[in-house]
Design a protein around this motif. Sequence first.
Motif, PDB file in Angstrom:
ATOM      1  N   ILE A  39       5.649  -5.155  45.293  1.00  0.00           N
ATOM      2  CA  ILE A  39       5.003  -6.014  46.303  1.00  0.00           C
ATOM      3  C   ILE A  39       4.047  -7.008  45.651  1.00  0.00           C
ATOM      4  N   TYR A 140      -8.795 -13.974  46.451  1.00  0.00           N
ATOM      5  CA  TYR A 140      -7.488 -13.614  46.988  1.00  0.00           C
ATOM      6  C   TYR A 140      -7.565 -12.177  47.493  1.00  0.00           C
ATOM      7  N   ASP A 142      -5.679  -9.114  48.953  1.00  0.00           N
ATOM      8  CA  ASP A 142      -4.311  -8.587  49.040  1.00  0.00           C
ATOM      9  C   ASP A 142      -4.376  -7.069  48.851  1.00  0.00           C
ATOM     10  N   LYS A 145      -4.830  -3.592  54.436  1.00  0.00           N
ATOM     11  CA  LYS A 145      -4.823  -4.683  55.413  1.00  0.00           C
ATOM     12  C   LYS A 145      -5.837  -4.483  56.531  1.00  0.00           C
ATOM     13  N   ASP A 168      -3.377 -12.456  51.973  1.00  0.00           N
ATOM     14  CA  ASP A 168      -1.917 -12.301  51.905  1.00  0.00           C
ATOM     15  C   ASP A 168      -1.365 -11.581  53.142  1.00  0.00           C
ATOM     16  N   ASN A 169      -0.071 -11.723  53.324  1.00  0.00           N
ATOM     17  CA  ASN A 169       0.700 -10.926  54.303  1.00  0.00           C
ATOM     18  C   ASN A 169       0.249 -11.146  55.739  1.00  0.00           C
TER      19      ASN A 169
HETATM   20 MG    MG Z   1       0.413  -8.769  49.499  1.00  0.00          MG
END
Ligand code: MG
Length: 225
Positions: A39, A140, A142, A145, A168-169
Amino acid sequence: VWTAVDAYTISNLHPPSRPNSATLIHALKNSRDQGLPDIASYPVIGKFFALQCRALRVKHALELGTLGGYTSIWLASENPGLHVTTIEVNPHHRNVAQQNLEHAGVADRVDSRLGAGLDVLPRLGKEIAAGEKPRLGFAYIDADKNNNWNYLDQLIDMCEPGAVIFVDNIVAGGGLVDEAQLGDVMVSGAREVVEKVGKDGRVEGMVLQTVGEKSYDGILMVVVN
Ligand code: MG
Ligand code: DHB
């Protein structure tokens, strides 16, 4: 077609002859060989973040969720003056990342810290407030979540004005707007950070949808006022 377009553009804009191309591929292979999940970021996004750091002349970048160090290698190897702090909660992932950072020749500029983001961030915040480290120009997020917003909320005060933070995501194959997926932590974490950024006067934000070799997803871009 998405994957073919990524392959074509990268083969022209970041060909295998670049000094960091082999070590980036090595980092992914070594991570896979040692059982890390597949990932990590990918070349288009890694280079996008590295170029953001270059354009903004960032001195200190932060990553939450090192995994095998792939994105940190992009940031540091494309920007000779940049120092990266990267945080990882899994000791095995952090060890593999350290191997990859050393193999890439950037370990002297990447400070890899083991621990949960919510434990390590306040310590880093104190170091920044004390002037021991520069304020962040890039970050960043990541990692886990459900903490997207908690990380962003803490990070804003550690940034310099104009700093850019990516999360991210965010789109998760369209899950972001699928009622049936509201119970999925990736979706609820993404919705929480999007909704709270929209109401927060310290920042401006937008979501960039992405397609490519990692299928359909997207990143939240936040600029600190
Ligand atoms: Mg990610
Ligand atoms: C997944 C992808 C990611 O980029 C991530 O940070 C976590 C999980 C996934 O596809 O499951």
